[in-house]
Design an enzyme around this catalytic site. Structure first.
Site, PDB file in Angstrom:
ATOM      1  N   ARG A  99       0.666  -1.691  -0.048  1.00 44.40           N
ATOM      2  CA  ARG A  99       0.234  -0.379   0.453  1.00 44.40           C
ATOM      3  C   ARG A  99       1.342   0.929  -0.194  1.00 44.40           C
ATOM      4  O   ARG A  99       2.032   1.151   0.822  1.00 44.40           O
ATOM      5  CB  ARG A  99      -0.861  -0.034   1.696  1.00 44.40           C
ATOM      6  CG  ARG A  99      -1.563  -1.656   1.866  1.00 44.40           C
ATOM      7  CD  ARG A  99      -2.361  -0.880   2.979  1.00 44.40           C
ATOM      8  NE  ARG A  99      -2.854  -0.648   2.792  1.00 44.40           N
ATOM      9  CZ  ARG A  99      -3.916  -0.406   3.695  1.00 44.40           C
ATOM     10  NH1 ARG A  99      -3.588  -0.648   5.229  1.00 44.40           N
ATOM     11  NH2 ARG A  99      -4.977   0.561   3.776  1.00 44.40           N
ATOM     12  N   HIS A 484     -14.700   7.730  -4.550  1.00 47.17           N
ATOM     13  CA  HIS A 484     -13.709   8.600  -5.140  1.00 47.17           C
ATOM     14  C   HIS A 484     -14.602  10.028  -5.082  1.00 47.17           C
ATOM     15  O   HIS A 484     -13.829  11.293  -4.402  1.00 47.17           O
ATOM     16  CB  HIS A 484     -13.286   8.574  -6.452  1.00 47.17           C
ATOM     17  CG  HIS A 484     -12.456   9.524  -6.278  1.00 47.17           C
ATOM     18  ND1 HIS A 484     -12.753  10.573  -8.223  1.00 47.17           N
ATOM     19  CD2 HIS A 484     -11.249   9.795  -6.606  1.00 47.17           C
ATOM     20  CE1 HIS A 484     -11.685  11.070  -7.925  1.00 47.17           C
ATOM     21  NE2 HIS A 484     -11.076  10.678  -7.544  1.00 47.17           N
ATOM     22  N   ARG A 591     -17.403  54.555   1.679  1.00 48.82           N
ATOM     23  CA  ARG A 591     -16.731  55.427   0.287  1.00 48.82           C
ATOM     24  C   ARG A 591     -18.132  56.819   0.296  1.00 48.82           C
ATOM     25  O   ARG A 591     -19.170  55.889  -0.108  1.00 48.82           O
ATOM     26  CB  ARG A 591     -16.390  54.550  -0.300  1.00 48.82           C
ATOM     27  CG  ARG A 591     -15.669  53.637  -0.520  1.00 48.82           C
ATOM     28  CD  ARG A 591     -15.736  52.792  -1.975  1.00 48.82           C
ATOM     29  NE  ARG A 591     -16.270  52.185  -0.773  1.00 48.82           N
ATOM     30  CZ  ARG A 591     -15.775  50.564  -0.975  1.00 48.82           C
ATOM     31  NH1 ARG A 591     -14.937  50.593  -1.544  1.00 48.82           N
ATOM     32  NH2 ARG A 591     -17.018  49.756  -0.587  1.00 48.82           N
ATOM     33  N   GLU A 778      -1.601  55.561   1.277  1.00 48.56           N
ATOM     34  CA  GLU A 778      -2.010  54.717   0.046  1.00 48.56           C
ATOM     35  C   GLU A 778      -0.885  55.115  -1.155  1.00 48.56           C
ATOM     36  O   GLU A 778      -0.607  54.323  -1.927  1.00 48.56           O
ATOM     37  CB  GLU A 778      -2.646  54.553  -0.852  1.00 48.56           C
ATOM     38  CG  GLU A 778      -3.721  56.141  -0.933  1.00 48.56           C
ATOM     39  CD  GLU A 778      -5.476  56.495  -1.215  1.00 48.56           C
ATOM     40  OE1 GLU A 778      -5.457  55.347  -1.741  1.00 48.56           O
ATOM     41  OE2 GLU A 778      -5.819  56.775  -0.690  1.00 48.56           O
ATOM     42  N   GLY A 799      -4.819  51.643   2.371  1.00 48.41           N
ATOM     43  CA  GLY A 799      -4.785  51.669   0.998  1.00 48.41           C
ATOM     44  C   GLY A 799      -3.920  50.991   0.584  1.00 48.41           C
ATOM     45  O   GLY A 799      -3.397  51.492  -0.167  1.00 48.41           O
ATOM     46  N   THR A 800      -4.548  49.374   0.435  1.00 47.22           N
ATOM     47  CA  THR A 800      -3.571  49.145   0.295  1.00 47.22           C
ATOM     48  C   THR A 800      -3.609  48.698  -1.573  1.00 47.22           C
ATOM     49  O   THR A 800      -2.412  48.009  -2.187  1.00 47.22           O
ATOM     50  CB  THR A 800      -3.049  47.344   1.102  1.00 47.22           C
ATOM     51  OG1 THR A 800      -4.429  46.483   0.822  1.00 47.22           O
ATOM     52  CG2 THR A 800      -2.279  47.494   2.230  1.00 47.22           C
ATOM     53  N   ASN A 801      -4.973  48.857  -2.279  1.00 47.53           N
ATOM     54  CA  ASN A 801      -4.921  48.403  -3.335  1.00 47.53           C
ATOM     55  C   ASN A 801      -4.213  49.765  -4.333  1.00 47.53           C
ATOM     56  O   ASN A 801      -3.556  49.802  -4.757  1.00 47.53           O
ATOM     57  CB  ASN A 801      -6.605  48.911  -3.855  1.00 47.53           C
ATOM     58  CG  ASN A 801      -7.667  47.749  -3.302  1.00 47.53           C
ATOM     59  OD1 ASN A 801      -7.461  46.849  -2.761  1.00 47.53           O
ATOM     60  ND2 ASN A 801      -8.919  48.115  -3.218  1.00 47.53           N
ATOM     61  N   CYS A 873      -7.659  49.247   4.974  1.00 49.50           N
ATOM     62  CA  CYS A 873      -9.153  48.796   4.385  1.00 49.50           C
ATOM     63  C   CYS A 873      -9.033  48.800   2.680  1.00 49.50           C
ATOM     64  O   CYS A 873     -10.400  48.280   2.304  1.00 49.50           O
ATOM     65  CB  CYS A 873      -9.676  50.010   4.095  1.00 49.50           C
ATOM     66  SG  CYS A 873      -8.910  51.326   3.238  1.00 49.50           S
TER      67      CYS A 873
HETATM   68  P1  ADP Z   1      -6.300   3.833  -0.907  1.00 52.90           P
HETATM   69  O1  ADP Z   1      -5.054   4.246   0.089  1.00 52.90           O
HETATM   70  O2  ADP Z   1      -6.399   3.825  -2.423  1.00 52.90           O
HETATM   71  O3  ADP Z   1      -7.159   4.040   0.215  1.00 52.90           O
HETATM   72  P2  ADP Z   1      -5.382   1.179   0.799  1.00 52.90           P
HETATM   73  O4  ADP Z   1      -4.017   1.291   0.892  1.00 52.90           O
HETATM   74  O5  ADP Z   1      -6.032   1.786   2.086  1.00 52.90           O
HETATM   75  O6  ADP Z   1      -5.314   1.998  -0.330  1.00 52.90           O
HETATM   76  O7  ADP Z   1      -5.489  -0.033   0.766  1.00 52.90           O
HETATM   77  C1  ADP Z   1      -7.062  -0.203  -0.475  1.00 52.90           C
HETATM   78  C2  ADP Z   1      -8.463  -1.542  -0.007  1.00 52.90           C
HETATM   79  O8  ADP Z   1      -7.614  -2.602   0.432  1.00 52.90           O
HETATM   80  C3  ADP Z   1      -8.290  -0.487   1.156  1.00 52.90           C
HETATM   81  O9  ADP Z   1     -10.327  -0.916   1.869  1.00 52.90           O
HETATM   82  C4  ADP Z   1      -7.822  -1.557   3.180  1.00 52.90           C
HETATM   83  O10 ADP Z   1      -8.234  -1.503   3.925  1.00 52.90           O
HETATM   84  C5  ADP Z   1      -7.964  -2.525   1.627  1.00 52.90           C
HETATM   85  N1  ADP Z   1      -6.654  -3.024   2.456  1.00 52.90           N
HETATM   86  C6  ADP Z   1      -5.254  -2.776   2.438  1.00 52.90           C
HETATM   87  N2  ADP Z   1      -4.292  -3.523   2.773  1.00 52.90           N
HETATM   88  C7  ADP Z   1      -5.130  -4.511   2.854  1.00 52.90           C
HETATM   89  C8  ADP Z   1      -4.972  -5.950   4.065  1.00 52.90           C
HETATM   90  N3  ADP Z   1      -3.686  -6.422   4.296  1.00 52.90           N
HETATM   91  N4  ADP Z   1      -5.818  -6.648   4.161  1.00 52.90           N
HETATM   92  C9  ADP Z   1      -6.869  -6.545   3.931  1.00 52.90           C
HETATM   93  N5  ADP Z   1      -6.916  -5.653   3.485  1.00 52.90           N
HETATM   94  C10 ADP Z   1      -6.341  -4.774   2.842  1.00 52.90           C
HETATM   95 MG    MG Z   2      -7.389   3.208   2.468  1.00 53.36          MG
HETATM   96 MG    MG Z   3      -7.215  54.754  -3.406  1.00 50.65          MG
END
Ligand code: ADP
Ligand code: MG
Ligand code: MG
Length: 933
Positions: A99, A484, A591, A778, A799-801, A873
C-alpha cells in the site's frame, strides 16, 4: 544514505517502530498504522518502507538503497513469525498487501495491491487450509486484476488506448462470465466459475501485456513495491499534487502488510467509516460496509454498501442490514475503537476495517475530510465536550471551509416549485446550478469559457480530478458517501451528489436519461448537495444565514482568541446592518461617493454634477448647500446603524470627471439648472479631462482646491453625529482624508475641520464632540513620511489597493495583458518554473515590497504617535494570508467586505494561535515521557 540508515519500520503484535508524528518519514498511512498498533488496536502486522527510499529511488536512477532488500527480508520474517505463516509456503502461505501512503492523504491517487503471494504453488495449499476454494480464487482474480493494471501496465509506463487498458479488458471478461452464468454481482460467482475466470484472466494478461503473470511471490512483492514508488510520478498523482499544492519532493512511503480477508464468507466483511458524520458534523458514527468483500469494493461502488448502524440509515438505505444488526458483537468492538481513536487523536477519524470470520482488524485511520458545516460543528462540539481547547478549535476550520457556510445555496422557494429529476446521496455541500457536461476535459473547456458546469459521470476516478475542479458541481450515478467523487468534493467543499441511481449516463453520447427524459450536454440542472436532490433547470440561489448558532459559537471562540480587530467596508445603512450581523466591530471604509451611484442616487448625483460643473466658488458653494442635506442624511443613517461603533468615513476620493454626464439629455438638464448653455456644459466638462485621472485631481487634492467641498462633507459628518447625540444615540465618526502624500495636506484640511467643529459644537451647544481625523496611507511617499503624517493623523488606514498600484507601478485596470505571464508557473513542457510573481499582488498583499511600506509606515507613524490606530481597508483585508501579515505588523484592525468578515475573524484567530509563544501543555509532556519508555 549510509548503511546504518533505517529504511524499514516495523509494526505488529502490540509494538511499532513508528508513531503518528512521523508522517514525513512514514507517510500518513504508515505513521497511523504504527500509532494504532501502539494503542493496542488490532492491526495486521506489517512494515513501512520510508519516503526517504522513494526520494533515493528517484535521485539514483530508480534504484533502491543497497541495504533495503536485507531490511525488507528481516521485516518479512517478523511478519511471518507473528502470523505463523510463511510467504510462499505451499501449505500455509502468508499473503500481503502493498500500500502506498504519502504524507498528505491523496485519495485513490496511489496504487495498492492486495493478495500478494498467491501463485500456482500456494493456491492449492490455501484452499486446503481454508476449505474455501471460492475465497481463494476470488482473492486471486483480484490480485491479477490489480497487479496487472498497477504493476505490469501503469508502472511499466504502458499507455494503452482508451478502453484498451488491461483492467478494462479483464472487467469485460468478468462481465461476460457473469452474464453467461446469470450472476448479478461478483458474489454470485462460485468457486469453479472463479477458477475458470482466473485462467481466462491470466491468458488475457499475457495477450494484452505480452508477458506472463508472475508466479513467484518475491517477484510479485518487489514488483508491487516498485510500482508504489513509480506511481508517485504517475500522471494522476502529479495532477492531484498540482491542484493541492503538494510538493513533488515529498515522496511516498510503501506499506507491506499481512492480509486479512473480508471475503471469506458471510461472517467476513469490509468497511469504511467516519467517527462522526463528515457531511453534517453530527456526533454519530457513520459508515458503510459490505459482507464477503475486499477493501476496495466499498469505495469503488461495486455493490451498494450497507449502512453501519441503525441510527444513520437514510431513506436510501433503510432496507439494508446494518453492521450493528448483522454482527452486534463486532459492531460493539468497532464502537469502542472509534471512541478510543477520537479520544486519542482528538479529531474526527476516517477509518478502514476488515472483519475476517468475525474478527475485527483495523487497516487505516486518518483525520477525515469534512464539509465546512461539519468542520464548524465538530470544532464547536469537541470544544464543548472539552476534547479540545478553543485555540485548537479555531484551527480546525479552514477559511475555505468557513466560506462554504457563508456560501450560497439553492433558493428554498425555487426548490419548492422546481422539478425533481432524481435523488442521490448528499456528498458535497451547498447549492449550484450549471450546464451539463459529461467528460472532465469538457468540464475544463466549458469552465474556461466562463460557463458554470455540472460534471455528470457514471462514477468519477482520479483521471477526472481536473474536470471536477473546474465544475461548479459534481454528479454521479454510482458510488456511496465514501466514493472517490464524494471524498474529493468534500475535501474541496464543492457541491456534489453521488449514487444518483436513477441516472443513466452515456459519456459517449453526452447525454443522461432519467425516467423517460433525456438531457444533453449544455442543459441546465441544479443541485442541492446538502440534501442530494437534482433539479431540472437553472434555479435561483440565495446567500447563507449568518445567525446559524454553530457558526455564531465558533466565531465567538475565534473572537476570544484573536487580537486583530475586524471591521467591514460598508457604504450604506443596509451594508452596515449586514456587517454587524457578520460581526464587524465597525466600518473601516465608508466611501462617500457611493451615494451617487445606484438606487435613489438621481437627485444627489444631479446636485453633485451641478457642483462639479460650477465655475466659481459661489456657484460651488450654492451647489454644495443643496447637496448637503442628502449627504448628512445618508451618513447619519449609517452612523445610526453602527450605533456608536467607529465608522471611518472617507472624504470624496475619485476624480470628478467620472461623474460628468455623457448623454445630451442630462447635459441639457444641467445647463438649465446652472443657467448656462449646453455648449458651456460641454466646455466645462472638457476642462475636467485628465490624461491620467488616477493620479490626477482627486482625493485630498479636491479638498485643497475646493475647500467648500470638504467643508460641506465634514459638516455633514459632524452634524449627523451631533444630531444623533441629541437624539440620545451614539456615533463615532472617523474622518479619513484620502490620497495624501505630505503632512501639509493634512494640516490644510485639519484647519478647515477645526473651524467646522467649533461651529457645530456651538450650534448644538456641545462641550465635546468625539471624532478622529486620520488619513489613508496609499501613496508610497505617505508611508515613507509616516512620522510626519502622524503629527496630524490620529489613525492610518492602509489603502493597499492603490499602494499596490503605485508601489508596483501596475495600473490595476490594465494588468490583464501581462499578469498571466507574470504568474505562469509551468513552461511549454509543463515543467515547473518559478513565476515572476508568486501571486497576484492585488489579491494577496506583496509582503516583500508593499508590505515593507506598510511595516515602515506603522513603525514611523507610531514613533510619532504611540497610540496611532492602524488598519487596512484594501481588498487584502479579507485575504487570510494578508490578514496574517496585518497581525504580525501590529495593526489594530482589518476591514473587508461584510461577507468576508467571518473569514477575517477566523484568519485573525488562526494567526494569533500560530504566533502565540508555545507553552508545553501538561498532558503532552506526560504522554511524550510515556512513549519514550
Ligand atoms: P487507499 O489509499 O486507496 O485507500 P489502501 O492502501 O488503504 O488504499 O487499500 C485499499 C483497500 O484495501 C482498503 O480498503 C484497505 O482497507 C484494503 N487493504 C489494504 N491492505 C489490506 C490488508 N493487508 N488486508 C485487508 N485489506 C487491506
Ligand atoms: Mg485506504
Ligand atoms: Mg485610493
Amino acid at each position: 544514505m549510509t548503511k546504518a540508515t533505517k529504511h524499514v519500520y516495523f509494526f505488529g503484535a502490540g509494538k511499532a517502530d513508528g508513531r503518528a508524528d512521523m508522517k514525513e518519514l512514514l507517510g500518513g498511512k504508515g505513521a497511523n498504522l504504527a500509532e494504532m498498533v501502539n494503542l493496542g488496536i488490532p492491526v495486521p502486522a506489517g512494515f513501512t518502507i520510508t519516503t526517504g527510499v522513494c526520494t533515493y529511488y528517484y535521485e539514483h536512477g530508480r534504484r533502491y538503497p543497497k541495504a533495503l532488500p536485507a531490511q525488507v527480508g528481516a521485516a518479512m520474517a517478523r511478519i511471518e513469525k507473528i502470523m505463523g505463516k510463511k510467504f510462499g509456503d505451499p501449505s500455509d502461505p502468508l499473503l500481503v498487501s502493498c500500500r502506498s501512503g504519502a504524507r498528505a492523504s491523496m485519495p485513490s491517487m496511489m496504487e495498492t495491491v492486495l493478495n500478494i503471494g498467491l501463485t500456482s504453488a500456494t493456491i492449492p495449499g490455501l484452499i486446503a487450509l481454508t476449505g474455501n476454494a471460492r475465497f481463494v480464487w476470488d482473492a486471486y482474480r483480484r490480485l491479477i486484476m490489480m497487479y496487472s493494471d498497477v504493476v505490469m501496465e501503469k508502472a511499466a509506463g504502458l499507455e494503452p488506448a482508451e478502453d484498451q487498458g488491461v483492467r478494462k479488458q479483464l472487467e469485460r471478461v468478468m462481465d461476460q462470465v457473469k452474464r453467461q452464468v446469470g450472476a448479478k454481482v461478483d458474489t454470485d460467482l462460485g468457486a469453479d466459475q472463479l477458477e475458470t475466470l482466473c485462467q481466462q484472466f491470466r491468458a488475457k494478461v499475457q495477450q494484452v501485456i505480452g508477458k506472463p503473470f508472475p508466479d513467484d511471490p518475491q517477484e510479485q512483492l518487489w514488483g508491487a513495491v516498485g510500482a508504489v514508488f513509480q506511481s508517485w510520478n504517475g500522471k494522476r498523482a502529479i495532477s492531484y499534487r498540482r491542484i493541492e499544492g503538494i510538493p513533488d519532493f515529498w515522496g511516498t512511503a510503501t506499506n507491506v502488510q499481512a492480509m486479512v480477508f473480508g471475503n471469506m464468507g458471510a461472517d467476513s466483511a469490509t468497511g469504511v467509516a467516519f467517527t462522526r458524520n463528515p457531511a453534517t458534523g453530527e456526533d454519530a458514527f457513520f459508515g458503510e460496509w459490505l459482507t464477503n468483500a475486499q477493501g476496495e469494493d466499498v469505495v469503488a461502488g461495486i455493490r451498494t454498501p450497507n449502512p453501519l448502524n441503525v441510527a444513520t440509515k437514510s431513506e436510501h438505505t433503510e432496507h439494508l442490514k446494518s453492521l450493528e444488526e448483522a454482527m452486534p458483537a463486532v459492531y460493539a468492538r468497532l464502537v469502542a475503537i472509534r471512541n478510543r481513536l477520537e479520544r486519542h487523536y482528538r479529531d474526527m477519524q476516517d477509518i478502514e476495517f476488515t472483519i475476517e470470520r468475525g474478527k475485527l482488524w483495523m487497516l487505516q485511520t486518518r483525520t477525515g475530510k469534512r464539509t465546512g458545516t461539519a468542520a464548524v460543528r465538530m470544532a464547536v462540539e469537541m470544544m464543548r465536550d472539552k476534547l479540545i481547547r478553543k485555540e485548537a478549535a479555531v484551527t480546525r476550520v479552514t477559511p475555505a471551509q468557513l466560506d462554504e457556510l457563508l456560501h450560497r445555496i439553492l433558493d428554498p422557494k425555487a426548490e419548492k416549485v422546481a422539478r425533481v429529476l432524481a435523488k442521490g446521496l448528499p456528498a458535497g455541500p451547498g447549492g449550484a446550478a450549471g450546464r451539463l457536461v459529461f467528460t472532465a476535459p469538457d468540464a475544463v473547456a466549458w469552465a474556461e469559457r466562463g460557463e458554470p458546469v455540472v460534471l455528470c459521470r457514471e462514477e468519477t476516478n482520479p483521471e477526472d480530478v481536473e474536470g471536477m475542479r473546474a465544475a461548479a458541481a459534481i454528479l454521479t450515478a454510482r458510488g456511496g458517501m465514501t466514493s472517490h467523487a464524494a471524498l474529493v468534493a468534500r475535501g474541496w467543499g464543492k457541491c456534489c451528489i453521488v449514487g444518483c441511481g436513477a441516472l443513466h449516463v452515456s459519456a459517449q453520447d453526452k447525454t443522461v436519461s432519467v425516467s423517460s427524459q433525456t438531457l444533453a450536454e449544455g442543459d441546465w440542472v441544479s443541485l442541492n448537495g446538502s440534501r442530494g436532490i437534482l433539479y431540472q433547470g437553472k434555479l435561483a440561489t440565495v446567500d447563507p444565514d449568518p445567525e446559524n448558532p454553530m457558526l455564531v459559537e465558533f466565531l465567538a471562540a475565534c473572537d476570544k482568541v484573536r487580537r486583530l480587530g475586524v471591521r467591514a467596508n460598508a457604504d450604506s445603512p443596509k451594508d452596515a446592518a449586514i456587517a454587524r450581523k457578520f460581526g464587524a466591530a465597525g466600518i473601516g471604509l465608508l466611501r462617500t461617493e457611493h451615494m451617487f451611484y445606484g438606487e435613489g442616487a438621481d437627485q444627489p448625483l444631479f446636485l453633485l454634477r451641478k457642483m462639479i460643473l460650477s465655475n466659481t466658488p459661489e456657484e460651488r458653494r450654492a451647489a454644495c448647500a443643496e447637496l448637503y442635506p442628502f449627504v448628512k442624511a445618508d451618513l447619519k443613517g449609517t452612523l445610526a446603524a453602527m450605533d456608536g461603533l467607529p465608522v471611518t468615513i472617507r472624504l470624496l476620493d475619485p476624480p470628478l470627471h467620472e461623474f460628468v454626464p455623457q448623454d445630451e439629455a442630462k447635459q441639457k438638464e444641467l445647463a438649465q439648472a446652472l443657467g448656462i448653455t449646453l455648449q458651456d456644459v460641454r466646455n466645462r466638462a472638457e476642462g475636467l479631462h485628465e490624461s491620467n485621472p488616477m493620479m490626477g485631481h482627486r482625493g485630498v487634492r479636491l479638498g485643497v482646491t475646493y475647500p467648500e467641498v470638504s467643508e460641506m462633507q465634514v459638516r455633514a459628518i459632524l452634524e449627523a453625529a451631533a444630531e444623533l447625540r441629541a437624539e440620545g444615540k451614539k456615533a463615532l465618526p472617523e474622518i479619513m482624508i484620502p490620497v495624501t502624500c505630505t503632512v501639509n495636506e493634512l494640516k490644510d484640511q485639519q484647519a478647515l475641520i477645526g473651524k467646522v467643529k467649533a461651529e457645530v459644537m456651538k450650534k448644538f451647544g456641545l462641550k465635546r464632540l468625539d471624532f478622529l481625523v486620520g488619513t489613508m496611507i496609499e501613496i508610497p511617499r505617505a508611508a515613507l513620511t509616516a512620522n510626519r503624517m502622524a503629527e496630524v493623523a490620529e489613525f492610518f488606514s492602509f489603502g493597499t489597493n492603490d499602494m499596490t498600484q503605485m508601489g508596483f507601478g501596475f495600473s490595476r485596470d490594465d494588468i490583464g495583458s501581462f499578469m498571466p505571464a507574470y504568474l505562469k508557473d509551468r513552461d511549454e513542457n509543463d515543467q515547473k518554473i518559478t513565476p515572476i510573481l508568486p501571486a497576484d499582488p492585488f489579491q494577496t498583499l506583496d509582503i516583500e515590497g508593499v508590505g515593507e511600506l506598510v511595516r515602515m509606515g506603522i513603525e514611523r507613524g507610531r514613533a510619532t504617535r504611540p497610540n496611532l490606530k492602524v488598519g487596512i481597508c484594501g481588498e487584502h483585508g479579507g485575504d487570510p494570508a494578508s490578514i496574517h501579515f496585518c497581525h504580525q505588523v501590529g495593526m489594530n484592525y482589518v476591514s473587508c467586505s461584510p461577507f468576508r468578515v467571518p473569514i477575517a475573524r477566523l484568519a485573525a484567530a488562526q494567526i494569533a494561535v500560530k504566533d502565540a509563544p508555545k507553552k508545553p501543555a501538561k498532558k503532552r509532556t506526560r504522554k511524550a515521557g510515556k512513549s519514550k519508555k
